[in-house]
Design a protein around this motif. Structure first.
Motif, PDB file in Angstrom:
ATOM      1  N   ARG A 138       0.824  -1.200   0.000  1.00  0.00           N
ATOM      2  CA  ARG A 138       0.000   0.000   0.000  1.00  0.00           C
ATOM      3  C   ARG A 138       0.859   1.251   0.000  1.00  0.00           C
ATOM      4  O   ARG A 138       0.507   2.266  -0.592  1.00  0.00           O
ATOM      5  CB  ARG A 138      -0.931   0.005   1.217  1.00  0.00           C
ATOM      6  CG  ARG A 138      -2.076  -0.984   1.128  1.00  0.00           C
ATOM      7  CD  ARG A 138      -3.161  -0.654   2.132  1.00  0.00           C
ATOM      8  NE  ARG A 138      -2.667  -0.649   3.498  1.00  0.00           N
ATOM      9  CZ  ARG A 138      -2.561  -1.733   4.249  1.00  0.00           C
ATOM     10  NH1 ARG A 138      -2.920  -2.910   3.770  1.00  0.00           N
ATOM     11  NH2 ARG A 138      -2.117  -1.656   5.479  1.00  0.00           N
ATOM     12  N   LEU A 139       2.015   1.188   0.658  1.00  0.00           N
ATOM     13  CA  LEU A 139       2.913   2.327   0.732  1.00  0.00           C
ATOM     14  C   LEU A 139       3.416   2.737  -0.640  1.00  0.00           C
ATOM     15  O   LEU A 139       3.512   3.918  -0.967  1.00  0.00           O
ATOM     16  CB  LEU A 139       4.102   1.992   1.642  1.00  0.00           C
ATOM     17  CG  LEU A 139       5.149   3.087   1.839  1.00  0.00           C
ATOM     18  CD1 LEU A 139       4.556   4.265   2.588  1.00  0.00           C
ATOM     19  CD2 LEU A 139       6.347   2.538   2.595  1.00  0.00           C
ATOM     20  N   LEU A 161     -15.385   9.676   1.704  1.00  0.00           N
ATOM     21  CA  LEU A 161     -16.088   9.975   2.950  1.00  0.00           C
ATOM     22  C   LEU A 161     -16.153   8.744   3.842  1.00  0.00           C
ATOM     23  O   LEU A 161     -15.857   8.809   5.047  1.00  0.00           O
ATOM     24  CB  LEU A 161     -17.491  10.485   2.641  1.00  0.00           C
ATOM     25  CG  LEU A 161     -18.431  10.684   3.843  1.00  0.00           C
ATOM     26  CD1 LEU A 161     -17.871  11.729   4.786  1.00  0.00           C
ATOM     27  CD2 LEU A 161     -19.829  11.069   3.361  1.00  0.00           C
ATOM     28  N   VAL A 162     -16.542   7.607   3.273  1.00  0.00           N
ATOM     29  CA  VAL A 162     -16.642   6.370   4.060  1.00  0.00           C
ATOM     30  C   VAL A 162     -15.253   5.947   4.554  1.00  0.00           C
ATOM     31  O   VAL A 162     -15.100   5.513   5.705  1.00  0.00           O
ATOM     32  CB  VAL A 162     -17.292   5.248   3.218  1.00  0.00           C
ATOM     33  CG1 VAL A 162     -17.260   3.927   3.966  1.00  0.00           C
ATOM     34  CG2 VAL A 162     -18.723   5.619   2.869  1.00  0.00           C
ATOM     35  N   ALA A 163     -14.236   6.086   3.704  1.00  0.00           N
ATOM     36  CA  ALA A 163     -12.870   5.740   4.113  1.00  0.00           C
ATOM     37  C   ALA A 163     -12.415   6.626   5.267  1.00  0.00           C
ATOM     38  O   ALA A 163     -11.747   6.158   6.203  1.00  0.00           O
ATOM     39  CB  ALA A 163     -11.919   5.868   2.927  1.00  0.00           C
ATOM     40  N   ASP A 198     -12.243  -5.084  -0.644  1.00  0.00           N
ATOM     41  CA  ASP A 198     -11.764  -5.741  -1.866  1.00  0.00           C
ATOM     42  C   ASP A 198     -10.475  -5.114  -2.390  1.00  0.00           C
ATOM     43  O   ASP A 198      -9.655  -5.795  -3.020  1.00  0.00           O
ATOM     44  CB  ASP A 198     -12.827  -5.678  -2.963  1.00  0.00           C
ATOM     45  CG  ASP A 198     -14.048  -6.523  -2.640  1.00  0.00           C
ATOM     46  OD1 ASP A 198     -13.934  -7.417  -1.783  1.00  0.00           O
ATOM     47  OD2 ASP A 198     -15.116  -6.286  -3.237  1.00  0.00           O
ATOM     48  N   THR A 199     -10.293  -3.806  -2.158  1.00  0.00           N
ATOM     49  CA  THR A 199      -9.115  -3.111  -2.672  1.00  0.00           C
ATOM     50  C   THR A 199      -8.004  -2.979  -1.637  1.00  0.00           C
ATOM     51  O   THR A 199      -7.033  -2.265  -1.850  1.00  0.00           O
ATOM     52  CB  THR A 199      -9.501  -1.704  -3.180  1.00  0.00           C
ATOM     53  OG1 THR A 199     -10.171  -0.976  -2.135  1.00  0.00           O
ATOM     54  CG2 THR A 199     -10.404  -1.806  -4.396  1.00  0.00           C
ATOM     55  N   GLY A 200      -8.155  -3.665  -0.496  1.00  0.00           N
ATOM     56  CA  GLY A 200      -7.071  -3.705   0.483  1.00  0.00           C
ATOM     57  C   GLY A 200      -6.997  -2.531   1.430  1.00  0.00           C
ATOM     58  O   GLY A 200      -6.024  -2.407   2.186  1.00  0.00           O
ATOM     59  N   ARG A 201      -8.014  -1.661   1.432  1.00  0.00           N
ATOM     60  CA  ARG A 201      -7.988  -0.494   2.308  1.00  0.00           C
ATOM     61  C   ARG A 201      -8.766  -0.712   3.601  1.00  0.00           C
ATOM     62  O   ARG A 201      -8.816   0.159   4.465  1.00  0.00           O
ATOM     63  CB  ARG A 201      -8.532   0.728   1.567  1.00  0.00           C
ATOM     64  CG  ARG A 201      -7.669   1.136   0.382  1.00  0.00           C
ATOM     65  CD  ARG A 201      -8.286   2.264  -0.420  1.00  0.00           C
ATOM     66  NE  ARG A 201      -8.506   3.453   0.389  1.00  0.00           N
ATOM     67  CZ  ARG A 201      -9.155   4.538  -0.053  1.00  0.00           C
ATOM     68  NH1 ARG A 201      -9.649   4.544  -1.270  1.00  0.00           N
ATOM     69  NH2 ARG A 201      -9.309   5.592   0.730  1.00  0.00           N
TER      70      ARG A 201
END
Length: 221
Positions: A138-139, A161-163, A198-201
């Protein structure tokens, strides 16, 4: 709070960028510089966490002073913000250690996305921590939340916003809790949370009760 130094020779553009940064969570403008000498002095004096660096400066390229700025502020990171589109300029920015390269003109959403990505990755690894491979991935990854790559029906703005709600929670949230905090429906919150997973966040944690199916709870990465 992440301290941001803005370096741009155009006073009006610098003011616009300053306004953009002030609208973002977790970051603050600590200084503005309009020429190479002022940029080097500000880096040494302010010790910013992050610099928004233009390439076209009077008397020198922003990339020419990048090494000097890093020497003045060793813990500083750089996002290049420029109208320069030449491949060699992009390569020089990468070689110089820029964490992102944002081409002008860009929108507030474009900059906010990159600042949030920086906040959630480059400043997410505390000193002394041994990171997992997923954290390292991710970095080094570029932000992926563009409208073209989102599933149908999802928007970049609501996803951010949700993140942010998930990041600010400091723990896990159910879809219903995230929906209430974000001011959207539970069904919509669930879709965004699943996309973040799903996107690893984000990741899912199951909470088991005495009866029924386990509750899906989400925590940001």
């Amino acid at each position: 709070m992440i301290g941001v130094l803005i370096v741009d020779d155009d006073y009006m553009v610098a003011r616009i960028h300053e306004g953009f940064v002030k609208r973002c969570e977790g970051v603050e403008v600590v200084g503005v510089a309009h020429d190479p000498a002022a940029a080097l002095e500000a880096a040494a004096r302010l010790q910013p966490d992050l610099v928004l660096l233009d390439v076209f400066l009077p008397g020198a390229s922003g990339l020419d002073i990048l090494a000097g700025m890093r020497e003045a502020a060793p813990d500083m990171d750089v996002i290049v913000v420029t109208a320069a589109r030449e491949a060699e300029t992009v390569k020089r920015a990468v070689r110089g250690g820029a964490v992102q390269y944002l081409m002008k003109p860009f929108t507030f959403a474009d900059l906010r996305e990159r600042l949030q990505h920086y906040r959630q990755t480059h400043r997410a690894l505390p000193e002394g921590k041994v990171p997992e491979q997923t954290e390292v991935d991710r970095l080094f990854a570029a932000p992926r939340t563009t409208a073209a790559t989102l599933p149908k029906g999802l928007s970049v703005e609501t996803l951010q916003l949700v993140a942010q709600v998930l990041s600010d929670a400091g723990g896990d949230l159910s879809a219903a809790e995230a929906a209430e905090l974000a001011g959207i429906s539970r069904v919509s919150a669930r879709r965004y949370l699943e996309h973040l997973t799903d996107t690893g966040r984000a990741e899912v944690r199951l909470r088991y009760g005495e009866v029924g199916r386990p509750e899906r709870r989400y925590v940001g990465r």
